[in-house]
Design an enzyme around this catalytic site. Structure first.
Site, PDB file in Angstrom:
ATOM      1  N   HIS A 287      -6.169  43.672  86.829  1.00  0.00           N
ATOM      2  CA  HIS A 287      -7.288  43.170  87.633  1.00  0.00           C
ATOM      3  C   HIS A 287      -8.238  44.332  87.881  1.00  0.00           C
ATOM      4  CE1 HIS A 287      -5.002  39.581  88.542  1.00  0.00           C
ATOM      5  NE2 HIS A 287      -4.011  40.305  89.033  1.00  0.00           N
TER       6      HIS A 287
ATOM      7  N   CYS B 192      -3.376  38.452  83.830  1.00  0.00           N
ATOM      8  CA  CYS B 192      -2.301  38.191  84.795  1.00  0.00           C
ATOM      9  C   CYS B 192      -1.693  36.799  84.600  1.00  0.00           C
ATOM     10  CB  CYS B 192      -2.819  38.418  86.211  1.00  0.00           C
ATOM     11  SG  CYS B 192      -1.512  38.637  87.421  1.00  0.00           S
TER      12      CYS B 192
END
Lengths: 453, 251
Positions: free
Chosen positions: B191, B90
């Site tokens: 995630h 991310c």
């Protein structure tokens, strides 16, 4: 305040609020707090300000402890100010506030739980006597969650509220940053169990250095540091301004509830209620909206606890951790919980090592994997009632088997779908309760399926 | 000597539970008898020497701080150049690229481990379950990747990288691909944490870092989680397709 003193439009809005809530309850659409508030605000967008006029108003906000502190404060001021208008069901947005005020006796004091995002608007429209700022940390990862932004919005609101007392947690740098500009701050040493969101200095973007516990204190090289507390807990006592000590006896368990009570006592003080009276009244509270309630689930006794985010989990793990008994942990990831349960990896579940954990709820598979890497003995049982039953069986077996918590028990019977009918093989209903911790909707699912409250 | 797994700047790049990737790696090494240690490396100190580096997601301000510290420090770039595996997730994925956007969209200089450029996406943030089929040669044979994405960037891949995967459900890089791989540097938006949901990817990284052949582990619980998440993401994709068709009819 008399309802007749309201402007005609507000009066109409109150009638609409009550009517729609009654209808909503009648149709079984909910607890009847939100729809009416919506309708009332549609009729008169200024309704909250009109309803709050002439009342003593306290707002309670923060990431954790809102509902409990609101309840403690409402109870604390009851003797001096009479029954307070309060949103006890946790409807903590303006619709819920409208309902709480529109259905309370005219002029009653108001103690309102407020979602963190609505604080600026309510401070401006209600000019509250007191705002209680508990703490700020990460919650619901899938939503915009810049805790720093929330803190600076609080700060701007308090700078424009000269007659509001800010009862603020001196141990939380983000809260201290917000309340620093308040005309009348009351600082409470209310603890900070989760530092990960507070290491960046809100004043200069530098790094905050924390003293090692048990010492309190934090500071940044820019000079921003922990304000000297006016209220704190020392041993068994609540210490307030001038060194006054009051023995703090609560039914609610845990260090964090003692700190919530310290915040509530400080707020009650700002409303003119002496600490000893506030503390005595708060001691009568045994559960708050099901939190810490002793219930019967599927024939087994359970103590229900709620933890919504890493900071809350750290507190509850501290509370349940001295022990060897099985624990049930329930995890969902609906909209109200946040759809992303990655935060499970921020929670130190390693502390449960040595205990048997039953992972339950819609996301029990995520929890099972987390527990695997925490090297905690566990089993995933998606149905919460079956999960409590399994834990109760292990608890009973542990007790009977001369303290061997892992005594052999045939667990196959409780896996999968709930077993219908009476408790077949669980611990007796009058046995020690099983500790059950759930996140938001997992907790409420269990509460709704529990009997014996 | 023990295998050193470094979690880079957890106080800056630790918003989405990505610190779990380090824990997954260390445990999967130890369970196979490989001595491993977890080093959580704070941003105010020099990055320690490591055998595998993990970077996670974070908010805008901390992301910028992390990028600046990593460029000043130099350890990560040198390690990656020497073939040390890096997993960047991310915000971490964005900062190991050439450039990434500030909160106001202005481009900021990245660490440059991956030939990718991230710009602010025009649409609302990409938030939800993501499924992606691995593409990169280096990861041939990996099963479907599952995770949860939450970002507002579109990442363009340069000629120096391969896409990690092809998006089946979700957004990823924004052009139908997800993540990027160059040598032993892996960037992804997933995630979950990504290695908890995709233990096969964890084992690829561990294999690179340890040079050892890895015995299989009992991943029954990970398999149960993966099955559930794959099904949920496919349901989500069907629901989204249905919503788009309804929208089309209404227009």
């Amino acid at each position: 305040m008399n309802a007749l003193a309201l402007p005609p439009r507000a009066r109409a809005a109150v009638l609409v609020t009550r009517g729609v809530n009654a209808l909503s309850r009648h149709l079984g659409m909910g607890s009847g707090t939100v729809a009416g508030g919506h309708a009332g605000l549609a009729v008169d967008p200024e309704l909250l300000a009109h309803l709050a006029a002439g009342r003593r108003v306290a707002l309670v906000t923060g990431t954790n402890g809102k509902t409990t502190t609101t309840r403690l404060l409402a109870v604390a001021v009851e003797g001096a100010l009479g029954p307070a208008a309060t949103n006890a069901t946790g409807s903590n947005m303006p619709q819920g506030h409208v309902t709480a005020l529109a259905t309370s006796p005219p002029g009653a004091a108001a103690v309102l739980e407020v979602d963190e995002g609505y604080v600026p608007g309510l401070v401006a429209s209600l000019t509250p006597d007191v705002v209680v700022l508990l703490n700020l940390s990460r919650d619901q990862l899938d939503r915009t969650n810049e805790v720093r932004m929330v803190a600076s919005r609080w700060r701007r609101a308090l700078a424009d509220a000269p007659r509001t007392v800010a009862v603020a947690n001196a141990d939380d740098p983000l809260v201290a940053w917000a309340a620093q500009v308040a005309a009348r701050p009351v600082w409470v040493a209310a603890g900070l169990s989760w530092r990960a969101d507070a290491v960046g200095c809100p004043a200069c973007e530098g790094r905050i250095a924390f003293a090692e516990p048990p010492a309190a204190g934090w500071s940044c090289t820019c000079g921003f540091s922990r304000p000297a507390p006016d209220v704190w807990i020392e041993g068994e006592d609540l210490v307030t301004a001038g060194g006054r000590r009051t023995r703090l006896r609560l039914q609610l368990p845990g260090r964090f509830n003692r700190l919530n009570a310290a915040m509530a006592a400080a707020a009650a003080g700002a409303l003119g209620v002496p600490a000893d009276e506030a503390v005595a009244r708060m001691g009568t509270v045994g559960e708050v909206a099901g939190r810490f309630a002793l219930v019967t689930v599927g024939g087994s006794r359970a103590r229900l606890m709620l933890a919504k985010n890493p900071a809350g989990w750290v507190e509850l793990l501290d509370l349940v951790c001295p022990g060897h008994d099985p624990v049930v942990v329930g995890i969902n990831a609906r909209a109200a919980d946040g759809r992303d349960p990655s935060w499970l990896w921020d929670v130190p579940f390693e502390r449960l090592a040595g205990r048997f954990v039953v992972a339950t709820g819609e996301r029990c598979r995520d929890l099972a994997v987390r527990l695997r890497y925490a090297e905690v003995d566990h089993r995933a049982v998606p149905d919460p009632v079956a999960a409590v039953r399994l834990a109760a069986m292990r608890l009973g077996a542990g007790r009977r088997g001369a303290g061997t918590a892992g005594a052999p028990v045939d667990v196959m019977a409780v896996d999968g779908a709930p077993v219908d009918g009476a408790p077949v093989d669980g611990a007796p209903v009058d046995g020690a309760p099983v500790d059950v911790i759930g996140n938001y909707t997992a907790f409420h699912d269990l509460l709704s399926r529990a009997a014996g409250r | 000597m023990s295998l050193r797994v470094v979690v880079v700047y957890p106080e800056l790049l630790g918003t989405y539970g990505d610190g779990g990737n380090g824990r997954v790696l260390v445990h999967r090494a130890r369970w196979r008898g490989i001595d491993a240690e977890l080093l959580e490396a704070p941003a105010d100190r020099r990055l320690p020497a490591g055998d595998l580096y993990c970077l996670g997601g974070g908010e805008d301000g901390p992301q910028l701080q992390a990028a600046e510290s990593l460029r000043d420090d130099g350890t990560l770039a040198a390690a990656a150049a020497a073939g040390t595996p890096v997993l960047a997730v991310c915000a971490g994925y964005q900062i190991v690229g050439r450039s990434f956007p500030a909160a106001d969209g202005r481009p900021l200089e990245g660490v440059g481990l991956l030939d990718v450029t991230t710009v602010k996406a025009p649409a609302p943030r990409a938030v939800g379950e993501i499924l992606a089929e691995p593409l990169a040669q280096a990861l041939a044979g990996l099963p479907t990747l599952t995770g949860f994405e939450n970002h507002g960037g579109h990442t363009r891949l340069g000629p120096g990288v391969d896409p990690l995967a092809r998006v089946v459900a979700g957004v990823g890089n924004g052009d139908g691909t997800e993540g990027a791989v160059a040598g032993r540097v892996v960037g992804t938006y997933l995630h979950g944490p990504v290695l908890a949901r995709n233990p096969a990817l964890a084992d690829v990284l561990l294999g690179w870092a340890s040079g050892a052949a890895l015995a299989p582990l009992d991943d029954t619980e990970e398999e149960a989680l993966r099955e559930e998440r794959l099904a949920a993401a496919r349901r989500g994709r069907r629901a989204a397709a249905f919503r788009r068709r309804v929208e089309a009819w209404r227009r």
